[in-house]
Every structure is written in C-alpha cells, then in structure tokens.
Design an enzyme around this catalytic site. Structure first.
Site, short mmCIF file in Angstrom:
data_model
loop_
_atom_site.label_atom_id
_atom_site.label_comp_id
_atom_site.label_asym_id
_atom_site.label_seq_id
_atom_site.Cartn_x
_atom_site.Cartn_y
_atom_site.Cartn_z
N GLU A 50 -7.78 -0.20 -8.53
CA GLU A 50 -8.21 0.32 -6.98
C GLU A 50 -8.42 -1.10 -5.93
OE1 GLU A 50 -6.30 2.13 -4.46
OE2 GLU A 50 -4.91 3.25 -5.88
N ASN A 61 -2.52 -0.28 5.69
CA ASN A 61 -1.33 -0.16 4.89
C ASN A 61 -0.05 -0.50 6.47
OD1 ASN A 61 -2.17 1.20 2.52
ND2 ASN A 61 -3.62 2.50 3.93
N ASP A 63 1.50 1.80 7.77
CA ASP A 63 1.79 2.77 8.82
C ASP A 63 0.60 2.67 9.77
OD1 ASP A 63 -1.12 3.98 6.92
OD2 ASP A 63 0.34 6.42 6.80
N SER A 65 -3.57 2.44 8.84
CA SER A 65 -4.63 4.21 8.43
C SER A 65 -4.40 2.73 7.33
CB SER A 65 -3.64 4.80 7.77
OG SER A 65 -2.85 4.66 6.23
N ASP A 67 -7.21 2.08 3.89
CA ASP A 67 -7.80 2.61 3.04
C ASP A 67 -9.07 1.53 2.27
OD1 ASP A 67 -5.68 3.59 1.92
OD2 ASP A 67 -5.24 1.65 1.10
N ASN A 74 -8.22 6.67 1.84
CA ASN A 74 -7.19 6.93 3.29
C ASN A 74 -7.93 7.65 3.98
OD1 ASN A 74 -4.74 7.45 4.83
ND2 ASN A 74 -4.28 5.55 3.76
#
Ligand code: NAG
Ligand code: NAG
Length: 142
Positions: A50, A61, A63, A65, A67, A74
């Site tokens: 990650e 991301n 969408d 959002s 991380d 998120n």
C-alpha cells in the site's frame, strides 16, 4: 535561525518511512499480531504494497477520494479531508494519518477490520492473500 531549525525539526518529525522489521515491531507493540486473527505478516505485506512503509504516502482515486498514510486509508469511509463526502467512521482528520504518530492509523485499521475485514484492502487481496508471507517477517526476530 533557531526558528528555522525548529521548523525543520517539525517537518522531519512529521513523516516517517519505516524499515520492514522496524514496522513489524511497531505493529506488534501496538497489539496487531493476531488481532481479530490477522497475522503480523499480513499487516507487513499490506503496508509494503500500500505505502512501502511511508507514513506520508497519498493516492488519489478516480472517484475523487484519497487514500492516506501507511495503510492508505480512504477518505470516503474512514476519515475526513474536507474534500470528499465521508462517513468518517474513524472520526479523524485524514491528515492525522500522515504523521509519525502511527497510533492513529493503527486504531483506525483495527476499526476497519472489525467492520470489513482485511479484504477491505485491494493490495492485500492482490499481493498477500494466499501467498507465503514468511519473507515479510524474515530476519526480524519476531
Ligand atoms: C514518502 O512519501 C512522500 C509523499 O508522497 C514522498 O515525498 C517521499 O519521497 C516518500 N519517501 C520515500 C522514501 O519514498
Ligand atoms: C485537517 O487538518 C488540516 C491540517 O491540520 C487542516 O488544515 C484542515 O482544515 C483539517 N480538515 C478538516 C476537515 O478538519
């Protein structure tokens, strides 16, 4: 000058990139070994894929959002960054996930696995699930 040195110190204290075994030890000290049955090696593998153990890692991301941090938590579900409409289930500012106070990220990760299990992390599903994870703790003496 003293002020500049102080600011520099603050900047350095605020982010950290861990060594693999160093991070494994921190996780163990925070009770993550077998927490809800999930092994230390799973957490180390997840963190490797990650964030490469980097507390200041961020990823945007599609969408909208983002991380955040060593576990790439998120902003739509778990924290608020003031940008993404969010559940903020961990009740934290996402920026708290980017500091070397890893207690915040670890507490939030515990809540995530209680709610969704470790499969919530795509990198865990793709790179850790069903794999031999012994290399992630190799040489750590844990
Ligand atoms: C850690 O992440 C930050 C933010 O993306 C980046 O600037 C820094 O270079 C990274 N550190 C390492 C050692 O990769
Ligand atoms: C989160 O913290 C940052 C840095 O301290 C601050 O600038 C921001 O306004 C805070 N965001 C929210 C949504 O509280």
């Amino acid at each position: 000058m003293r002020c500049l040195v102080f600011l520099l110190f603050v900047a350095l204290a605020n982010a950290k990139v861990y060594q693999r075994c160093e991070w494994a030890r921190v996780l163990k000290d925070h009770g993550m070994d077998k927490y809800l049955g999930i092994s230390l090696a799973d957490w180390v593998c997840l963190s490797q894929w990650e964030s490469s153990y980097n507390t200041s890692a961020t990823h945007h991301n599609t969408d909208g959002s983002t991380d955040y941090g060593i576990f790439q938590i998120n902003s739509r579900w778990w924290c608020t960054d003031g940008l993404t409409p969010t559940q903020n289930a961990c009740n934290i500012n996402c920026s708290e996930l980017l500091t070397d106070n890893v207690q915040v990220a670890i507490d939030c990760a515990k809540l995530i696995i209680m709610d969704s299990g470790i499969s919530a992390w795509v990198a865990w599903r793709d790179h850790c699930k069903g794999h031999d994870l012994s290399p992630y703790l190799a040489g750590c003496g844990l």
